[in-house]
Scaffold this active site. Sequence first.
Site, PDB file in Angstrom:
ATOM      1  N   LYS A 211       5.749  -0.782 -14.132  1.00  0.00           N
ATOM      2  CA  LYS A 211       7.060  -1.408 -13.869  1.00  0.00           C
ATOM      3  C   LYS A 211       7.262  -2.580 -14.814  1.00  0.00           C
ATOM      4  O   LYS A 211       6.335  -3.352 -15.053  1.00  0.00           O
ATOM      5  CB  LYS A 211       7.099  -1.921 -12.436  1.00  0.00           C
TER       6      LYS A 211
ATOM      7  N   GLY B 252       0.758  -1.252   0.000  1.00  0.00           N
ATOM      8  CA  GLY B 252       0.000   0.000   0.000  1.00  0.00           C
ATOM      9  C   GLY B 252       0.784   1.295   0.000  1.00  0.00           C
ATOM     10  O   GLY B 252       0.201   2.363   0.160  1.00  0.00           O
TER      11      GLY B 252
END
Length: 202
Positions: free
Chosen positions: A155, A53
């Site tokens: 990513k 998170g």
Amino acid sequence: MAHNPYKRKDSYYLKAKQEGYKSRAAYKLIELNQKYKLLKKGYSVLDCGAAPGGWTQVALSLVETTGCVVAVDYEVIEGISGDNFTFIQGDMLKAETITAVLQAANGSFNAVLSDMAPKTTGIKLKDHVGSIELATVALEIAKNTLKAGGSFLVKIFDGEDRPAYLKSLKTLFREVRTIRPDATRKESYEMYVVAIGKLPQV
Ligand SMILES: C[S@@+](CC[C@H](N)C(=O)[O-])C[C@H]1O[C@@H](n2cnc3c(N)ncnc32)[C@H](O)[C@@H]1O
């Protein structure tokens, strides 16, 4: 016992603990956002592969209460709540999760982020192929949910399919860059692709 570089308590790990971020990854998004201004007050943001998170915390503080964040992961995110936060627990490679994301989009997003990573094996080609599969799913979602002008951050683990992946992005966005943020571990072959200014559909 084998040394595991990912357990190393480096300066970003310690900084994250001190500053209350759920992961050291938070500093990657902070740096990328300082450079590219991906997230702003009032934005609606999709955060794919969001657990534990850190990026979600950064995104929520940048969009403030007038914006919102939808986070997705098959791992649970603990300790983050709020009227402008939605968590979808699911596998992004499964159709039902994609359906739930499309419903949560409630129109569209200003930014789609993906820090998703496959479980790494140490076999570079295998990890690269797994990461491109996840990045391709994230791009499909971005194609379907991003507003014109919106941004996409993803990513990838570097490898032979990077040029083809970047080429597909260049047809959809005004500007595409690759970058390794400072918080990326030196031994990692991860990199981030920032795509800015989604072109209007033709
Ligand atoms: C590097 S971590 C993300 C860290 C996060 N950005 C943060 O700041 O805390 C990668 C995440 O991708 C998630 N992930 C990998 N494959 C996934 C998939 N197919 N569907 C959903 N989440 C996935 C993993 O469970 C993991 O939590």
